[in-house]
Enzyme design. Structure first.
Site, PDB file in Angstrom:
ATOM      1  N   ILE A 154       0.966  -1.095   0.145  1.00 44.94           N
ATOM      2  CA  ILE A 154      -0.082  -0.072  -0.077  1.00 44.94           C
ATOM      3  C   ILE A 154       0.940   1.281  -0.129  1.00 44.94           C
ATOM      4  O   ILE A 154       0.573   2.120  -0.829  1.00 44.94           O
ATOM      5  CB  ILE A 154      -1.055  -0.034   1.290  1.00 44.94           C
ATOM      6  CG1 ILE A 154      -2.067  -1.307   1.080  1.00 44.94           C
ATOM      7  CG2 ILE A 154      -1.890   1.224   1.345  1.00 44.94           C
ATOM      8  CD1 ILE A 154      -2.848  -1.303   2.402  1.00 44.94           C
ATOM      9  N   ASP A 173      11.670   2.742   5.701  1.00 45.58           N
ATOM     10  CA  ASP A 173      11.166   1.354   5.730  1.00 45.58           C
ATOM     11  C   ASP A 173      12.542   0.344   5.878  1.00 45.58           C
ATOM     12  O   ASP A 173      13.231   0.270   5.242  1.00 45.58           O
ATOM     13  CB  ASP A 173      10.652   0.724   4.622  1.00 45.58           C
ATOM     14  CG  ASP A 173       9.921  -0.606   4.657  1.00 45.58           C
ATOM     15  OD1 ASP A 173      10.370  -1.416   5.314  1.00 45.58           O
ATOM     16  OD2 ASP A 173       8.875  -0.839   4.032  1.00 45.58           O
ATOM     17  N   ALA A 233      -3.576   3.179   8.192  1.00 39.30           N
ATOM     18  CA  ALA A 233      -3.117   1.890   8.271  1.00 39.30           C
ATOM     19  C   ALA A 233      -3.747   1.183   9.507  1.00 39.30           C
ATOM     20  O   ALA A 233      -4.454   0.241   9.221  1.00 39.30           O
ATOM     21  CB  ALA A 233      -1.821   2.069   8.705  1.00 39.30           C
ATOM     22  N   ASP A 258      -8.027   7.530   9.712  1.00 41.47           N
ATOM     23  CA  ASP A 258      -9.236   6.603   9.390  1.00 41.47           C
ATOM     24  C   ASP A 258      -9.253   5.369  10.383  1.00 41.47           C
ATOM     25  O   ASP A 258     -10.056   4.650  10.297  1.00 41.47           O
ATOM     26  CB  ASP A 258      -8.986   6.008   7.903  1.00 41.47           C
ATOM     27  CG  ASP A 258      -9.857   4.899   7.725  1.00 41.47           C
ATOM     28  OD1 ASP A 258     -11.163   5.389   7.614  1.00 41.47           O
ATOM     29  OD2 ASP A 258      -9.584   3.886   6.942  1.00 41.47           O
ATOM     30  N   GLU A 263     -11.452   0.736  18.795  1.00 44.10           N
ATOM     31  CA  GLU A 263     -12.505   0.875  17.727  1.00 44.10           C
ATOM     32  C   GLU A 263     -13.576  -0.051  18.018  1.00 44.10           C
ATOM     33  O   GLU A 263     -13.418  -1.027  18.795  1.00 44.10           O
ATOM     34  CB  GLU A 263     -12.074   0.622  16.257  1.00 44.10           C
ATOM     35  CG  GLU A 263     -11.107   1.450  15.505  1.00 44.10           C
ATOM     36  CD  GLU A 263     -10.542   1.136  14.225  1.00 44.10           C
ATOM     37  OE1 GLU A 263     -11.000   0.200  13.647  1.00 44.10           O
ATOM     38  OE2 GLU A 263      -9.714   1.934  13.560  1.00 44.10           O
ATOM     39  N   HIS A 281     -12.907   4.063   9.663  1.00 40.90           N
ATOM     40  CA  HIS A 281     -12.254   2.800   9.269  1.00 40.90           C
ATOM     41  C   HIS A 281     -12.677   2.329   7.836  1.00 40.90           C
ATOM     42  O   HIS A 281     -13.017   1.188   7.515  1.00 40.90           O
ATOM     43  CB  HIS A 281     -12.205   1.547  10.045  1.00 40.90           C
ATOM     44  CG  HIS A 281     -10.997   0.822  10.095  1.00 40.90           C
ATOM     45  ND1 HIS A 281     -10.533   0.086  11.029  1.00 40.90           N
ATOM     46  CD2 HIS A 281     -10.275   0.224   8.927  1.00 40.90           C
ATOM     47  CE1 HIS A 281      -9.534  -0.800  10.553  1.00 40.90           C
ATOM     48  NE2 HIS A 281      -9.438  -0.737   9.395  1.00 40.90           N
ATOM     49  N   LEU A 282     -12.551   3.438   6.980  1.00 39.98           N
ATOM     50  CA  LEU A 282     -13.124   3.269   5.607  1.00 39.98           C
ATOM     51  C   LEU A 282     -12.085   2.848   4.626  1.00 39.98           C
ATOM     52  O   LEU A 282     -12.258   2.746   3.289  1.00 39.98           O
ATOM     53  CB  LEU A 282     -13.704   4.615   4.967  1.00 39.98           C
ATOM     54  CG  LEU A 282     -15.013   4.963   5.864  1.00 39.98           C
ATOM     55  CD1 LEU A 282     -15.624   6.503   5.364  1.00 39.98           C
ATOM     56  CD2 LEU A 282     -16.089   4.104   5.893  1.00 39.98           C
TER      57      LEU A 282
END
Length: 531
Positions: A154, A173, A233, A258, A263, A281-282
């Site tokens: 992603i 990374d 993420a 998001d 949650e 969380h879309l």
């Protein structure tokens, strides 16, 4: 008799039809997953269970699932499935790791635009008839520096889209090599450099022990004044309380989230702050993504139930039933070898070299390779599996090489794994004894015979007196029981290593106490999946 599949969450009609077209008896009850008691009552009738996130597959459910062979998750996250209980029950757990990559990346880009131009607040103000044109002064994305934390699937798409917006992209990374970074046309940097330079920061890493609160208060305070932060993420990657404080002080100009540490998020420090965009969380919530993962999971489950083919399994190697009987212990060994190296290596890996000696060289090396690579990658991506691991390694520019040879030593067969980074090579070898249990037999060229346990401690030191006593005393003083103790050395007074198999996780204080003695060059706690 045709296999029976229960779909207990909402899945597309096209996915349901795939099962039917393949001759599978499918029972589509999209609201059943919300009723755990009813699900437990009926689950024993089915060979397969297809779900999204609403269904919780608990040990209680699995205890009733006497005929269940496979669980298919339409999506990547499997937190709602007890994988250990599924494994013990002999149930395969599959997911669809690549179906929503583009959708999630696009959501991150959309959130970046929204926070750059304060679109949600401006929209609400305009709907209220206020016409506050001068209140919502935004910033352009063109020419700004985007810091991407996590440049995998992603994150890589986000990098590509951002370059199309004429942004300068820097990426942090640990597994991103220089060659791959050049191919992606991004600048590879360390985390501190990214924090200092980025105008926007977006996160694209899984939640692990290493990434939890990667944007801690300390790291957030290192960021450039006026930075905007996007998290599509996982919740828990950012210290939300600290971020709220920095938003209030004006150091951080905006945030778009998001995902949240808890949650469903009904209360959060970020709520109701100016220029904070929040969505429920879309990331994967598009028609295309939902259709893709639904179709993919239906195909995978049908293939397994009808032909035995295993795809994207999180708890089973991709091998035939005949191979699994012989290869099971070797696959477990290869995973342990990879896991050891993955936990020991913090630098970008350039190459993974795997040597197969003797009897193991005649086995399904592709499956063993996948197991090694998956073991290495689990440190940074706990959702990795034997199918996705080679693709992830390829995308990160890691070169995989395999050598097989006839028996060359005392063991009927063994596996040796070597990783190459910019600064070093690290190797470990192992075999399977006649009892079917994997063993480590060589680390850094030093011969050992170490049983592998869930919790272990690895140390390196000069071969001097007192090491054994120090290790034993320190573990004992911190309440840690040693189940097995293995030593090895290159030569008298040369380099020495120790592997301790202990009964419980080692407290950080115990590790620090060992370091404080000054006797050890390296002290590392290790965890292995021995289920």
């Amino acid at each position: 008799m045709a296999p029976r599949v229960l779909i207990s969450d909402k899945l597309s009609d096209a996915a349901v039809q795939i099962f039917r077209d393949r001759g599978i008896d499918v029972d589509f009850q999209p609201d059943l997953g919300k009723d755990k008691d009813k699900l437990a009552e009926v689950i024993g009738q089915y060979d397969g269970l297809a779900i999204r996130s609403a269904t919780k597959v608990t040990p209680t459910i699995l205890d009733k699932a006497d005929n269940l062979k496979v669980i298919g998750r339409a999506g990547i996250g499997t937190d709602n499935i007890d994988k250990e209980a599924a494994s013990k029950k002999g149930v395969i757990v599959m997911n669809t790791p690549f179906g929503n990559m583009i959708t999630t990346a696009e959501h991150a880009i959309a959130m970046m635009f929204a926070v750059a131009r304060q679109i949600p607040e401006a929209s609400a103000s305009t709907h209220a008839g206020k016409w506050e044109k001068s209140k919502f002064m935004g910033v352009e994305l063109t020419g700004k520096t985007l810091g991407v934390i996590g440049a995998g699937n992603i994150g890589g798409i986000v990098c590509d889209r951002a370059r199309g917006l004429k942004m300068k992209v820097v990426a942090y990374d640990p597994f991103l090599g220089e060659e791959k970074a050049k191919q992606m046309q991004v600048e590879k940097v360390d985390l501190d450099d990214l924090l200092k330079r980025a105008d926007f920061i977006t996160l694209h890493v899984p939640l692990t022990d290493q990434t939890k609160n990667i944007l801690s208060r300390e790291n957030l305070e290192k960021t450039k004044k006026g930075v905007r932060i996007i998290n599509c993420a996982r919740g828990g990657l950012v210290d939300e309380e600290a971020l709220a404080d920095l938003l209030k002080s004006g150091h951080v100009a905006g945030a778009a989230f998001d995902v949240f540490s808890e949650e469903p998020a009904t209360d959060n420090p970020l709520f109701n702050l100016p220029n904070v965009v929040c969505t429920p969380h879309l990331g994967a919530a598009t028609t295309e993504a939902q259709e893709n993962v639904a179709l993919q999971v239906a195909e995978q489950m049908a293939n397994y139930l009808l032909t035995g083919a295993v795809e994207n399994a999180l708890n089973m190697p991709s091998v035939t039933a005949e191979e699994a009987k012989v290869m099971g212990p070797w696959i477990k060994l290869s995973d342990h070898l990879g896991s050891f190296i993955g936990q020991m290596t913090d630098e970008p890996i350039k190459a993974i070299n795997i040597l197969y000696d003797g009897a193991v060289a005649e086995m399904n090396l592709e499956a063993l390779n996948c197991s090694v690579i998956a073991g290495i990658m689990k440190r940074v991506n706990p959702d990795v599996n034997m199918v996705s691991a080679p693709l992830i390694a390829k995308e990160r520019g890691i070169k995989i090489s395999t050598t097989n040879q006839a028996q060359s030593g005392a063991f009927e067969g063994y596996i040796k794994v070597t990783v190459v980074t910019d600064t070093r090579e690290r190797s470990i070898g192992g075999t399977v004894f006649s009892d079917g249990k994997p063993r480590f037999i060589q680390i850094k060229g030093i011969n050992i015979d170490a049983e592998i346990g869930q919790h272990m401690v690895y140390t390196t030191n000069e071969d001097v007196p007192g090491i054994i006593g120090t290790l034993g005393t320190t573990m004992g003083s911190h309440g840690v029981n040693i189940a097995n103790f293995t030593l090895g050395r290159s030569s008298q007074k040369g380099e020495a290593i120790a592997l301790l198999y202990v009964d419980e996780p080692v407290p950080a204080k115990a590790l620090q106490a060992l370091n404080d003695t000054g006797l050890f060059k390296q002290v590392k706690s290790l965890e292995f999946d021995v289920a």
